[in-house]
Write an enzyme that holds these catalytic residues in place. Structure first.
Site, PDB file in Angstrom:
ATOM      1  N   PHE A 149       0.809  -1.443   0.106  1.00 27.65           N
ATOM      2  CA  PHE A 149       0.159   0.191   0.049  1.00 27.65           C
ATOM      3  C   PHE A 149       0.881   1.501   0.124  1.00 27.65           C
ATOM      4  CE2 PHE A 149       0.994  -0.029   3.909  1.00 27.65           C
ATOM      5  CZ  PHE A 149       0.850   1.447   4.746  1.00 27.65           C
ATOM      6  N   LYS A 173      -1.462  -6.974  -9.440  1.00 26.13           N
ATOM      7  CA  LYS A 173      -2.160  -6.767  -8.422  1.00 26.13           C
ATOM      8  C   LYS A 173      -2.193  -5.718  -7.058  1.00 26.13           C
ATOM      9  CE  LYS A 173      -2.946  -8.248  -3.994  1.00 26.13           C
ATOM     10  NZ  LYS A 173      -3.514  -7.189  -3.537  1.00 26.13           N
ATOM     11  N   GLU A 176      -5.200  -3.427  -2.250  1.00 33.54           N
ATOM     12  CA  GLU A 176      -6.500  -3.531  -1.807  1.00 33.54           C
ATOM     13  C   GLU A 176      -6.812  -2.397  -1.066  1.00 33.54           C
ATOM     14  OE1 GLU A 176      -4.519  -5.961  -0.677  1.00 33.54           O
ATOM     15  OE2 GLU A 176      -5.482  -6.955   0.475  1.00 33.54           O
ATOM     16  N   ARG A 177      -5.780  -1.691  -0.609  1.00 40.16           N
ATOM     17  CA  ARG A 177      -5.938  -0.726  -0.029  1.00 40.16           C
ATOM     18  C   ARG A 177      -6.393   0.434  -0.662  1.00 40.16           C
ATOM     19  NH1 ARG A 177      -3.159  -1.287   5.859  1.00 40.16           N
ATOM     20  NH2 ARG A 177      -1.573  -3.352   4.514  1.00 40.16           N
ATOM     21  N   SER A 226       5.404  -7.244   3.767  1.00 40.88           N
ATOM     22  CA  SER A 226       5.944  -7.272   4.309  1.00 40.88           C
ATOM     23  C   SER A 226       7.139  -8.825   5.054  1.00 40.88           C
ATOM     24  CB  SER A 226       4.279  -7.741   5.507  1.00 40.88           C
ATOM     25  OG  SER A 226       3.872  -8.021   5.606  1.00 40.88           O
ATOM     26  N   CYS A 281       9.338   1.851   3.321  1.00 41.43           N
ATOM     27  CA  CYS A 281      10.756   1.097   3.414  1.00 41.43           C
ATOM     28  C   CYS A 281      12.155   1.100   3.935  1.00 41.43           C
ATOM     29  CB  CYS A 281      10.575  -0.391   2.377  1.00 41.43           C
ATOM     30  SG  CYS A 281      11.060   0.375   0.858  1.00 41.43           S
ATOM     31  N   GLU A 382       9.446  -3.702  13.312  1.00 39.11           N
ATOM     32  CA  GLU A 382       8.989  -2.386  12.044  1.00 39.11           C
ATOM     33  C   GLU A 382       7.470  -1.860  12.656  1.00 39.11           C
ATOM     34  OE1 GLU A 382       7.679  -3.876   7.703  1.00 39.11           O
ATOM     35  OE2 GLU A 382       9.101  -2.036   7.493  1.00 39.11           O
TER      36      GLU A 382
END
Ligand code: NAD
Length: 489
Positions: A149, A173, A176-177, A226, A281, A382
Site C-alpha cells: 500500500f 495486483k 487492495e487498500r 511485509s 521501507c 518494524e
C-alpha cells in the site's frame, strides 16, 4: 459507490466478488471506492489472456515493444498532477511526496525504453576451431507483480515496464487498500497501443495472491510487502518452480558521528523518519549516536519532530500526512507505549493527537524516543509509522555491530564528515542500500532496489539491469559451420 475495476484482455470489467474492501482517504475518512476481493477464477482469466497474447508480443521486435512505453511516459508526465493527487487521497502522503513517487515510476519507464541495448546477449567466436558460442536473452512468459500500500504508483513500476519491454505478458495486483492510482495508470495504458492481454490488472487480497502463486501459466512473480507475506510468497511460488523475488519489511538504522554537519543531518534524518508518515521501507527508524553526538542531536531532532506540521496532504504547508488506517494508528501507538514501558524516554510524544478539520483522521504525530532498551521490542519490530528511536553508543565499532545485529537489511546510513569512517561503514554494514549523509538511500531506476537478510528473498532485485535479468531467461547456443564456406555454393 464506485467499484474498482479489473483490466483483463484490454477490457475494463466489474467482477462481482463476495467481499469488498472500502478504499478510505485516511485524513478525512471519506470512502472513495470499494475494492472487490476477487476470486481465483479472475486470476485464471487474466493468466489465460496473458498466455494468449504472449507469442505475438514476444515476437514483436524490442524496438517496437517500447513504442507504447514511450507513449506511457509522455502520458504519465501530462497526468502527473492527477496521479499524484490520487496517491495523496488514497494513501495519505503529502502531495510533493506523491509527485516524487510518480517521478521515480516514470524514470523506470525511461530506463526500460533502453531494452534493445539492455537485452543484448554475449558472443564468443572460436570457442573451439570453427565453433562459436553465444548467449541470447528471451522472455520468461506470463509474469505477475503483487504490490503493497505504501507506494501505490511507484512499486508496480519497478517491474511493469521491464517485464513488458523484455517481451513478457504481465498481470499486476495492486494493494487492495490503494487501488485507485493504478486504475488511473491503466486509463493511460489503455491509450498506449498495447495489444489486448499483454498487460492486465486484477484486484483482490489473499485469494488473488495465492491464485497467482499457484497458477501453472504464471512463470515469474515479484512481490513487495511485509516480511511474513514475502516469506510465504517466496516459498509457495518457488515450490511451483516459478522464479520469484520478494521484498520484505525493514527496520533501518542510522549512525550519527559527532563530526556530522548539524543542520543538514537533522533535516535529512527528520525527513527520512517522518516523511510519508514513516511508511517507507527506507524510513530511518533507529538512530545510534556515537560520542558526543547525542548532546547535539537529541535536542535538534526533538525540535524537528515537534515542529513538523501534520495534516491532509493536499493542504498548503502540511509536511506529514496520516498513517494508512485506524488499525495502523492503534498498533503504532501501542508500540510507542511498549517502548516507554521497556525503559525509553519519550522526548516528543505523537500519540492521541488530532488535526483540526480532520478530527476523524488516522494521524500519529512525529514521535521521538531516547534510550531505547537495546534488547527491547522497539529495537526489532518494524513500526511503519512516524516514530524515531535513539540509542547512544561509545564507539563506531559498537554502532556498526548494533546495525549488523538486526534481523533486516534494507538500508543503513551514516552521517559524518570523515571519509575514513564512511568507507569503513559502507564496507562493513550488512544492508543492501547504504546512505552516506543520505537519509532515504533509494536507488535510481538504473540500479537494483537492493535489500538483504529478512528484507529480501531471492537473488535478482527490481529496477534496471536486475529486472531485465529477472524477466528474461538465457539461452546459450553453440554453433559449428564448415571452415570451407565455398563448398556450400
Ligand atoms: P502486506 O504484506 O500486508 O501486503 C502486501 C501485498 O500482499 C498486498 O497486495 C496484499 O494484498 C498481500 N497480502 C497481504 N497479506 C497476505 C497474506 N496473508 N497472504 C497473501 N497475500 C497477502 O504489506 P503492506 O502493509 O501493504 O505494505 C507494507 C510493508 O511493505 C512494510 O513491511 C514495508 O516495509 C514493506 N515494503 C517493503 C519494500 C521493500 O522494498 N523492501 C518496499 C515497500 C514496502
Amino acid at each position: 459507490m464506485k467499484t474498482v475495476l479489473n483490466y483483463i484482455n484490454g477490457q475494463w470489467r466489474e467482477d462481482i466478488a463476495t467481499e469488498y474492501l472500502d478504499v478510505i482517504n485516511p485524513a478525512s475518512q471519506e470512502v472513495l471506492a470499494r475494492t472487490p476481493l476477487c476470486a481465483a477464477s479472475v486470476v485464471d482469466e487474466a493468466a489465460r489472456a496473458a498466455a494468449t497474447a504472449y507469442p505475438a508480443w514476444r515476437n514483436t521486435p524490442p524496438a517496437d515493444r517500447i513504442q507504447p512505453l514511450f507513449k506511457l511516459k509522455m502520458l504519465m508526465e501530462t497526468h502527473l498532477d492527477e496521479l499524484a493527487r490520487t496517491i495523496t487521497l488514497e494513501n495519505g502522503k503529502i502531495y510533493s511526496e506523491s509527485v516524487g513517487e510518480m517521478r521515480r515510476a516514470i524514470e523506470n519507464v525511461e530506463v526500460a525504453c533502453g531494452i534493445p541495448t539492455l537485452m543484448m546477449g554475449d558472443i564468443l567466436e572460436d570457442v573451439a576451431a570453427g565453433i562459436d558460442e553465444f548467449m541470447i536473452r528471451q522472455p520468461v512468459g506470463v509474469v505477475a507483480t503483487i504490490a503493497p500500500f505504501n507506494f501505490p504508483g511507484m512499486i508496480p513500476f519497478w517491474y511493469l515496464p521491464y517485464a513488458l519491454a523484455c517481451g513478457n505478458t504481465y498481470i499486476v495486483k495492486p494493494s487492495e487498500r490503494v487501488p485507485l492510482t493504478m486504475m488511473k495508470v491503466f486509463e493511460l495504458i489503455e491509450q498506449c497501443g498495447f495489444p489486448p492481454g499483454v498487460v492486465n490488472m486484477v484486484h483482490g487480497g489473499v485469494d488473488v495472491v495465492n491464485a497467482i502463486l499457484d497458477h501453472p501459466t504464471i512463470r515469474g512473480v515479484t512481490f513487495v510487502g511485509s516480511t511474513a507475506v514475502a516469506k510465504h510468497v517466496y516459498s509457495r511460488a518457488s515450490a511451483h518452480g516459478k522464479r520469484v523475488q520478494a521484498q520484505g519489511g525493514a527496520k533501518n538504522p542510522t549512525i550519527i558521528l559527532p563530526d556530522a554537519e548539524v543542520d543538514m543531518t537533522t533535516k535529512i534524518i527528520a525527513d527520512s523518519a517522518f516523511g510519508c508518515a514513516g511508511q517507507r521501507c527506507l524510513a530511518t527508524s533507529l538512530v545510534f549516536t556515537v560520542g558526543k553526538a547525542d548532546e547535539i542531536f537529541i535536542p535538534a531532532l526533538a525540535e524537528a519532530a515537534h515542529n513538523r506540521v501534520t495534516g491532509f496532504g493536499l493542504d498548503d504547508g502540511v509536511q506529514m500526512g496520516p498513517v494508512i488506517t485506524h488499525a495502523a494508528k492503534t498498533r503504532i501507538e501501542g508500540l510507542i507505549g511498549k517502548g516507554i514501558a521497556e525503559g525509553a524516554e519519550v522526548v516528543v510524544d505523537g500519540r492521541g493527537k488530532t488535526v483540526g478539520g480532520y478530527e476523524g483522521g488516522s494521524f500519529v504525530h512525529p514521535t521521538l524516543l531516547c534510550g531505547l532498551n537495546p534488547h527491547g521490542e522497539m529495537m526489532r519490530t518494524e513500526i511503519f509509522g512516524p516514530v524515531l528511536g535513539m540509542v547512544h553508543l561509545d564507539t563506531v565499532e559498537d554502532a556498526i555491530a548494533l546495525v549488523n545485529s538486526g534481523q533486516y537489511g534494507n538500508m543503513a546510513c551514516l552521517f559524518t564528515s570523515s571519509g575514513a569512517a564512511a568507507r569503513k561503514f559502507r564496507h562493513d554494514a550488512d544492508a543492501g542500500n547504504i546512505g552516506i549523509n543520505i537519509g532515504v538511500a533509494a536507488p535510481m531506476a538504473y540500479f537494483p532496489f537492493s535489500g538483504w537478510k529478512d528484507s529480501f528473498f531471492g537473488t535478482l532485485h527490481g529496477q534496471g539491469k536486475h529486472a531485465v535479468e529477472f524477466f528474461t531467461q538465457t539461452k546459450v547456443v553453440v554453433e559449428r559451420w564448415p571452415k570451407d564456406w565455398s563448398r556450400q555454393f
